[in-house]
Design a protein around this motif. Structure first.
Motif, PDB file in Angstrom:
ATOM      1  N   PHE A 177       0.834  -1.204   0.000  1.00  0.00           N
ATOM      2  CA  PHE A 177       0.000   0.000   0.000  1.00  0.00           C
ATOM      3  C   PHE A 177       0.870   1.256   0.000  1.00  0.00           C
ATOM      4  CE2 PHE A 177      -1.954   3.406   2.504  1.00  0.00           C
ATOM      5  CZ  PHE A 177      -3.103   3.651   1.755  1.00  0.00           C
ATOM      6  N   ASP A 178       1.884   1.270   0.885  1.00  0.00           N
ATOM      7  CA  ASP A 178       2.769   2.441   0.971  1.00  0.00           C
ATOM      8  C   ASP A 178       3.531   2.671  -0.334  1.00  0.00           C
ATOM      9  OD1 ASP A 178       2.035   3.025   3.557  1.00  0.00           O
ATOM     10  OD2 ASP A 178       3.661   1.874   4.465  1.00  0.00           O
ATOM     11  N   LEU A 179       3.907   1.593  -1.020  1.00  0.00           N
ATOM     12  CA  LEU A 179       4.658   1.718  -2.266  1.00  0.00           C
ATOM     13  C   LEU A 179       3.778   2.131  -3.441  1.00  0.00           C
ATOM     14  CD1 LEU A 179       6.864  -1.501  -1.978  1.00  0.00           C
ATOM     15  CD2 LEU A 179       7.687   0.853  -1.846  1.00  0.00           C
ATOM     16  N   LEU A 180       2.518   1.706  -3.427  1.00  0.00           N
ATOM     17  CA  LEU A 180       1.648   1.894  -4.589  1.00  0.00           C
ATOM     18  C   LEU A 180       0.852   3.195  -4.586  1.00  0.00           C
ATOM     19  CD1 LEU A 180       0.294  -1.761  -4.800  1.00  0.00           C
ATOM     20  CD2 LEU A 180       1.664  -0.633  -6.554  1.00  0.00           C
ATOM     21  N   ARG A 181       0.555   3.712  -3.404  1.00  0.00           N
ATOM     22  CA  ARG A 181      -0.315   4.890  -3.366  1.00  0.00           C
ATOM     23  C   ARG A 181       0.408   6.099  -3.959  1.00  0.00           C
ATOM     24  NH1 ARG A 181      -0.598   6.292   3.123  1.00  0.00           N
ATOM     25  NH2 ARG A 181       1.654   6.400   3.479  1.00  0.00           N
ATOM     26  N   SER A 182      -0.280   6.800  -4.825  1.00  0.00           N
ATOM     27  CA  SER A 182       0.273   8.004  -5.443  1.00  0.00           C
ATOM     28  C   SER A 182      -0.855   8.804  -6.068  1.00  0.00           C
ATOM     29  CB  SER A 182       1.312   7.654  -6.523  1.00  0.00           C
ATOM     30  OG  SER A 182       0.712   6.924  -7.568  1.00  0.00           O
ATOM     31  N   GLY A 183      -0.778  10.111  -5.937  1.00  0.00           N
ATOM     32  CA  GLY A 183      -1.788  10.976  -6.544  1.00  0.00           C
ATOM     33  C   GLY A 183      -3.185  10.658  -6.056  1.00  0.00           C
ATOM     34  N   ALA A 184      -4.106  10.565  -7.006  1.00  0.00           N
ATOM     35  CA  ALA A 184      -5.511  10.327  -6.669  1.00  0.00           C
ATOM     36  C   ALA A 184      -5.844   8.848  -6.558  1.00  0.00           C
ATOM     37  CB  ALA A 184      -6.409  10.982  -7.723  1.00  0.00           C
ATOM     38  N   GLU A 185      -4.885   7.988  -6.860  1.00  0.00           N
ATOM     39  CA  GLU A 185      -5.154   6.552  -6.827  1.00  0.00           C
ATOM     40  C   GLU A 185      -5.241   6.047  -5.399  1.00  0.00           C
ATOM     41  OE1 GLU A 185      -3.719   3.796 -10.034  1.00  0.00           O
ATOM     42  OE2 GLU A 185      -2.083   5.250 -10.005  1.00  0.00           O
ATOM     43  N   GLU A 186      -6.267   5.265  -5.128  1.00  0.00           N
ATOM     44  CA  GLU A 186      -6.458   4.686  -3.812  1.00  0.00           C
ATOM     45  C   GLU A 186      -6.314   3.169  -3.898  1.00  0.00           C
ATOM     46  OE1 GLU A 186      -6.861   6.056  -0.897  1.00  0.00           O
ATOM     47  OE2 GLU A 186      -6.854   8.126  -1.619  1.00  0.00           O
ATOM     48  N   TYR A 187      -5.511   2.609  -3.002  1.00  0.00           N
ATOM     49  CA  TYR A 187      -5.327   1.161  -2.979  1.00  0.00           C
ATOM     50  C   TYR A 187      -5.813   0.614  -1.644  1.00  0.00           C
ATOM     51  CZ  TYR A 187      -2.861   0.477  -7.337  1.00  0.00           C
ATOM     52  OH  TYR A 187      -2.565   0.387  -8.671  1.00  0.00           O
ATOM     53  N   ASP A 188      -6.564  -0.485  -1.705  1.00  0.00           N
ATOM     54  CA  ASP A 188      -6.946  -1.212  -0.504  1.00  0.00           C
ATOM     55  C   ASP A 188      -6.528  -2.668  -0.693  1.00  0.00           C
ATOM     56  OD1 ASP A 188      -8.809  -2.366  -2.232  1.00  0.00           O
ATOM     57  OD2 ASP A 188     -10.468  -1.136  -1.500  1.00  0.00           O
ATOM     58  N   SER A 189      -6.838  -3.510   0.276  1.00  0.00           N
ATOM     59  CA  SER A 189      -6.380  -4.900   0.213  1.00  0.00           C
ATOM     60  C   SER A 189      -6.948  -5.632  -1.004  1.00  0.00           C
ATOM     61  CB  SER A 189      -6.767  -5.640   1.492  1.00  0.00           C
ATOM     62  OG  SER A 189      -8.167  -5.648   1.669  1.00  0.00           O
ATOM     63  N   HIS A 190      -8.181  -5.280  -1.408  1.00  0.00           N
ATOM     64  CA  HIS A 190      -8.782  -5.959  -2.557  1.00  0.00           C
ATOM     65  C   HIS A 190      -8.073  -5.587  -3.863  1.00  0.00           C
ATOM     66  CE1 HIS A 190     -11.972  -7.509  -0.079  1.00  0.00           C
ATOM     67  NE2 HIS A 190     -12.265  -6.293   0.362  1.00  0.00           N
ATOM     68  N   ARG A 191      -7.740  -4.318  -4.019  1.00  0.00           N
ATOM     69  CA  ARG A 191      -7.025  -3.903  -5.228  1.00  0.00           C
ATOM     70  C   ARG A 191      -5.622  -4.481  -5.268  1.00  0.00           C
ATOM     71  NH1 ARG A 191      -6.987   2.071  -7.305  1.00  0.00           N
ATOM     72  NH2 ARG A 191      -6.102   0.914  -9.054  1.00  0.00           N
ATOM     73  N   ILE A 192      -4.983  -4.565  -4.096  1.00  0.00           N
ATOM     74  CA  ILE A 192      -3.648  -5.164  -4.040  1.00  0.00           C
ATOM     75  C   ILE A 192      -3.720  -6.647  -4.381  1.00  0.00           C
ATOM     76  CG2 ILE A 192      -1.778  -5.827  -2.467  1.00  0.00           C
ATOM     77  CD1 ILE A 192      -2.156  -3.086  -1.122  1.00  0.00           C
ATOM     78  N   ASP A 193      -4.734  -7.350  -3.861  1.00  0.00           N
ATOM     79  CA  ASP A 193      -4.920  -8.767  -4.200  1.00  0.00           C
ATOM     80  C   ASP A 193      -5.119  -8.944  -5.703  1.00  0.00           C
ATOM     81  OD1 ASP A 193      -4.659  -9.639  -1.607  1.00  0.00           O
ATOM     82  OD2 ASP A 193      -6.812  -9.683  -1.206  1.00  0.00           O
ATOM     83  N   ALA A 194      -5.905  -8.041  -6.310  1.00  0.00           N
ATOM     84  CA  ALA A 194      -6.161  -8.119  -7.750  1.00  0.00           C
ATOM     85  C   ALA A 194      -4.879  -7.865  -8.543  1.00  0.00           C
ATOM     86  CB  ALA A 194      -7.237  -7.106  -8.145  1.00  0.00           C
ATOM     87  N   LEU A 195      -4.074  -6.925  -8.064  1.00  0.00           N
ATOM     88  CA  LEU A 195      -2.807  -6.613  -8.731  1.00  0.00           C
ATOM     89  C   LEU A 195      -1.863  -7.812  -8.672  1.00  0.00           C
ATOM     90  CD1 LEU A 195      -1.010  -4.320 -10.016  1.00  0.00           C
ATOM     91  CD2 LEU A 195      -0.163  -3.911  -7.702  1.00  0.00           C
ATOM     92  N   ILE A 196      -1.731  -8.416  -7.492  1.00  0.00           N
ATOM     93  CA  ILE A 196      -0.874  -9.600  -7.345  1.00  0.00           C
ATOM     94  C   ILE A 196      -1.398 -10.737  -8.207  1.00  0.00           C
ATOM     95  CG2 ILE A 196      -0.087 -11.375  -5.737  1.00  0.00           C
ATOM     96  CD1 ILE A 196       1.392  -8.752  -5.424  1.00  0.00           C
ATOM     97  N   TYR A 197      -2.715 -10.861  -8.318  1.00  0.00           N
ATOM     98  CA  TYR A 197      -3.308 -11.901  -9.164  1.00  0.00           C
ATOM     99  C   TYR A 197      -2.878 -11.722 -10.620  1.00  0.00           C
ATOM    100  CZ  TYR A 197      -6.824 -14.568 -11.737  1.00  0.00           C
ATOM    101  OH  TYR A 197      -7.456 -15.438 -12.595  1.00  0.00           O
ATOM    102  N   ARG A 198      -2.866 -10.476 -11.099  1.00  0.00           N
ATOM    103  CA  ARG A 198      -2.456 -10.217 -12.486  1.00  0.00           C
ATOM    104  C   ARG A 198      -0.985 -10.556 -12.699  1.00  0.00           C
ATOM    105  NH1 ARG A 198      -5.545  -5.516 -11.616  1.00  0.00           N
ATOM    106  NH2 ARG A 198      -3.707  -4.165 -11.582  1.00  0.00           N
ATOM    107  N   VAL A 199      -0.147 -10.200 -11.738  1.00  0.00           N
ATOM    108  CA  VAL A 199       1.279 -10.540 -11.835  1.00  0.00           C
ATOM    109  C   VAL A 199       1.449 -12.056 -11.857  1.00  0.00           C
ATOM    110  CG1 VAL A 199       3.521 -10.404 -10.682  1.00  0.00           C
ATOM    111  CG2 VAL A 199       2.015  -8.407 -10.693  1.00  0.00           C
ATOM    112  N   ARG A 200       0.718 -12.724 -10.978  1.00  0.00           N
ATOM    113  CA  ARG A 200       0.793 -14.185 -10.900  1.00  0.00           C
ATOM    114  C   ARG A 200       0.366 -14.840 -12.211  1.00  0.00           C
ATOM    115  NH1 ARG A 200      -2.077 -14.979  -6.306  1.00  0.00           N
ATOM    116  NH2 ARG A 200      -0.343 -15.424  -4.904  1.00  0.00           N
TER     117      ARG A 200
END
Length: 236
Positions: A177-200
């Motif tokens: 969360f600390d690494l990804l948040r920037s500008g107007a973008e909001e990250y929560d655990s669900h968005r982080i899970d989705a991001l990791i899923y795409r990488v996987r």
């Protein structure tokens, strides 16, 4: 192994340092947060043992940053607080162990033994027979010597780089969360899970992916190489 002890109370600090030194570790100590951060800038200990509340500030807000900069360092937090939410946050931000004061010296011994055992896995050394991959953080490109490649988005690259920088310890949702948040973008655990899923999923698209991402319950995500022959270089 080198151990840095950070404790404001002088008698307890000296007792800890003498005990840790008697266990065969190279023990150093200091009394405050600012001094500890300065020491960490110049030389990284193998293990950090620190009181949470120090005379010149609280270490806990610094934990995520310390873990990000020193992913392989063992971190043991000592605190008089019994609040569960504080301990959960401390573990999420990167503490390996959380000991409640008053701490018995036997407990310190057992904690150091367990932590040292986990840290003694020898790092992988490259050899001519190694399967070498390179991940470029800026371009988001993962390539091997045979021109096999994958392309990742900027956010995917941030997450992948964080995982590659922490080969022995899980990367928590809070750290991502600390690494990804920037500008107007909001990250929560669900968005982080989705991001990791795409990488996987992108990694799984390779016939023989060099690594895989494991979910570590309650701790976050851990990157595992397919075998000891795989050497992955992170290029910034």
């Amino acid at each position: 192994m080198k151990v840095l002890i950070v404790e404001g109370e002088i008698d307890w600090r000296n007792t800890l340092a003498a005990h840790v030194g008697g266990l065969g570790y190279e023990a150093g100590s200091c009394s405050g947060l600012a001094q500890a951060l300065e020491i960490l800038k110049n030389r990284q200990p193998d293990i950090l043992i620190s009181d949470a509340g120090l005379p010149d500030g609280n270490l806990l807000p610094e934990l995520a940053s310390i873990r990000q900069h020193f992913p392989s360092m063992g971190i043991v937090i000592l605190t008089a607080s019994t609040r569960l939410e504080e301990r959960v946050r401390g573990m999420s931000d990167g503490a390996d162990y959380y000991l409640i004061k008053p701490v018995k010296l036997d407990e310190v011994s057992a904690t150091l033994t367990a932590l040292s055992r986990r840290m003694k896995t020898p790092p992988h050394q490259s050899s001519p027979e190694s399967e070498k991959w390179t991940f470029n953080r800026k371009s988001g490109r993962l390539v091997d010597g045979n021109a096999v490649s994958l392309q990742f988005t900027d956010k995917e690259s941030i997450a992948l780089a964080a995982l590659l920088q922490s080969p022995n310890y899980p990367v928590s949702h809070a750290q991502l969360f600390d690494l990804l948040r920037s500008g107007a973008e909001e990250y929560d655990s669900h968005r982080i899970d989705a991001l990791i899923y795409r990488v996987r999923q992108k990694l799984r698209s390779l016939e023989e992916a060099p690594m895989q991402i494991r979910n570590i319950y309650g701790e976050g995500f851990l990157m595992l190489r397919r075998s000891a022959a795989v050497d992955i270089v992170l290029d910034f």
